[in-house]
Design a protein around this motif. Structure first.
Motif, short mmCIF file in Angstrom:
data_model
loop_
_atom_site.label_atom_id
_atom_site.label_comp_id
_atom_site.label_asym_id
_atom_site.label_seq_id
_atom_site.Cartn_x
_atom_site.Cartn_y
_atom_site.Cartn_z
N TYR A 67 0.87 -1.16 0.00
CA TYR A 67 0.00 0.00 0.00
C TYR A 67 0.92 1.22 0.00
O TYR A 67 1.62 1.46 0.99
CB TYR A 67 -0.92 -0.01 1.22
N PRO A 68 0.91 1.97 -1.10
CA PRO A 68 1.89 3.05 -1.27
C PRO A 68 1.99 3.97 -0.06
O PRO A 68 0.98 4.44 0.45
CB PRO A 68 1.35 3.81 -2.49
N HIS A 69 3.18 4.17 0.37
CA HIS A 69 3.47 5.06 1.49
C HIS A 69 2.93 4.56 2.81
O HIS A 69 3.01 5.25 3.83
CB HIS A 69 2.94 6.48 1.23
N ARG A 70 2.34 3.39 2.80
CA ARG A 70 1.80 2.88 4.05
C ARG A 70 2.42 1.55 4.43
O ARG A 70 2.25 1.09 5.55
CB ARG A 70 0.28 2.77 3.98
N ILE B 7 -5.31 11.74 -10.02
CA ILE B 7 -4.00 12.26 -9.68
C ILE B 7 -2.98 11.15 -9.81
O ILE B 7 -3.23 10.02 -9.40
CB ILE B 7 -4.00 12.81 -8.23
N ASP B 8 -1.87 11.47 -10.41
CA ASP B 8 -0.83 10.46 -10.62
C ASP B 8 -0.16 10.13 -9.29
O ASP B 8 0.53 10.94 -8.70
CB ASP B 8 0.21 10.99 -11.61
N ARG B 9 -0.39 8.92 -8.82
CA ARG B 9 0.20 8.51 -7.56
C ARG B 9 1.22 7.39 -7.78
O ARG B 9 1.54 6.64 -6.86
CB ARG B 9 -0.89 8.04 -6.59
N SER B 10 1.68 7.26 -9.02
CA SER B 10 2.64 6.20 -9.30
C SER B 10 4.01 6.58 -8.74
O SER B 10 4.37 7.75 -8.69
CB SER B 10 2.72 5.97 -10.80
N SER B 11 4.74 5.57 -8.36
CA SER B 11 6.08 5.82 -7.84
C SER B 11 7.07 5.95 -8.98
O SER B 11 6.78 5.61 -10.12
CB SER B 11 6.48 4.66 -6.93
N ARG B 15 7.15 4.22 -12.82
CA ARG B 15 7.30 4.95 -14.08
C ARG B 15 8.50 4.45 -14.87
O ARG B 15 8.46 4.33 -16.09
CB ARG B 15 7.40 6.45 -13.81
#
Lengths: 224, 224
Positions: A67-70, B7-11, B15
């Motif tokens: 879970y991104p950033h979590r 919103i682009d939340r990709s790391s 990418r």
DNA sequence: TTTCGTCGGATTGTCGGACAACCTGAGTGT
DNA sequence: ACACTCAGGTTGTCCGACAATCCGACGAAA
């Protein structure tokens, strides 16, 4: 060419991933449990980057979820997930059964069954589960397609996440082995349709069983 | 709940992996080509660790191969690999066709076919290949099983490695579209067996074509 | 009481640098 | 032709750092 003892050429990342995988399968780590990078790095005495790579390997197999950033947690299978896994297994194993009825050598399947039957005599639940799933994988192996076997392996691997957290009733073991024996016999006698419906029946029953056990667990400690 | 622009939340890792994937599919990177971590980090202006993570993602999909202590190279498919991929696709897509003949909604398949037909009018080879494989994936989608679709996607992804490096003959496009139309018609009319054998025929022909093209390529610049 | 900022701690995502281990190819000697 | 050594390049792993992000708590405001 002489035979030499195999030298361990696995990377630290691989070994960490393998250790975590074992902990997942034995239930030492439960679904939903967070896996903190620093804690693991500290516990395994490796760098955080190494842990990150290991976790990414497991995430690739679906055993853990990012879970991104979590952070990363042990994957929690929903009822739909379990239904999907069994559905996918039915597709792959049915294809294996068909291949078996078209002349593929059934010896590996018989061997896997024997190993499974032997394992039920013991008390190591993880061992029994492993041998059981190995039998099903052997069906897919009949297709002689490594990629499909790999897919089947990740499916059963994911399933073990759910199986590890619930106590499988030993009482079922005998019944289970009998089921598999019947399936193999149908294949040997060339009764393809019979084998296919037996497989369908078996997987449907197993799915219901897992579903029920997961529901029981969730009733005690509700998940997501 | 209002609708908001995504919103682009990709790391960064995602990418980079996506960029590399695109380069693999367009043939900008050829099978066997080494992917040096420092070069990529320099080119993408990211840290080496980020590149490593991206490469591990791709390795998980089989698009690149890690050789310990020697680096990562774009995966080179052998003849056996190609045979395996088509064999696995036959299993998955056949199951999809069966599901389609048992009442699953064929509209998505028809839509994928229309997109494919439209793409053949253009000249973007990568686009045509993508639309073509999308049609086959839509067959697997009929099973309503995300895991099997994911498996099919990685299979076709691997296949694109081989397809990208060879020029597909445009002349075939019309013939190909006709093949697929016939398959869909058989499914619509409920002729399951006919559809299955048409699929088998189509995949077998495609496999032969890819095999031949790979052999031609290897004759010029022999691989492993 | 509920809702809303805000703040601080904890964790991840990404970076840069470092160094040992390892692989490869070239050169050297036998 | 073969074995040895050496140097350069690359990976595997470690460390330390810091911004971005998330989350819960706390207190202010409606």
């Amino acid at each position: 060419m002489v035979t030499v003892p195999a030298i361990d050429r696995s990377s630290t990342t691989d070994r960490v991933a393998e250790a975590l995988r074992a902990m997942l399968f034995t239930g030492e780590l439960s679904p939903g449990e967070p896996l903190r990078e620093v804690s693991l790095a500290d516990a395994f005495q490796v760098a955080r980057s190494t842990v990150r790579e290991a976790l990414q390997v497991l995430a690739g197999d679906g055993l853990v979820t990012r879970y991104p950033h979590r952070g990363v947690v042990v994957t929690e299978l929903t009822g739909d997930d379990i239904a999907e896994i069994f559905g996918a297994r039915l597709v792959l194993e049915s294809a294996g059964v068909r291949a078996g009825s078209e002349g593929a050598d059934l010896a590996p399947v018989a061997e896997a069954l024997a190993t499974y039957a032997a394992a039920t005599a013991g008390s190591d639940q993880a061992e029994i589960t492993h041998a059981h799933l190995e039998f099903h994988t052997s069906l897919v192996s009949l297709l002689g397609n490594a990629r499909l076997v790999a897919n089947a392996d990740t499916l059963t691997g994911d399933l073990r996440l759910a199986l590890a957290s619930v106590e499988r009733r030993r009482a079922n073991a005998r019944q289970q082995v009998a089921d598999h024996r019947r399936l193999l016999r149908l294949m040997k006698t060339g009764d393809t349709d019979g084998a296919l419906s037996e497989l369908d029946r078996h997987l449907t029953a197993a799915r219901a069983s897992v579903h029920e056990q997961v529901r029981e667990r969730d009733a005690v400690s509700p998940g997501s």
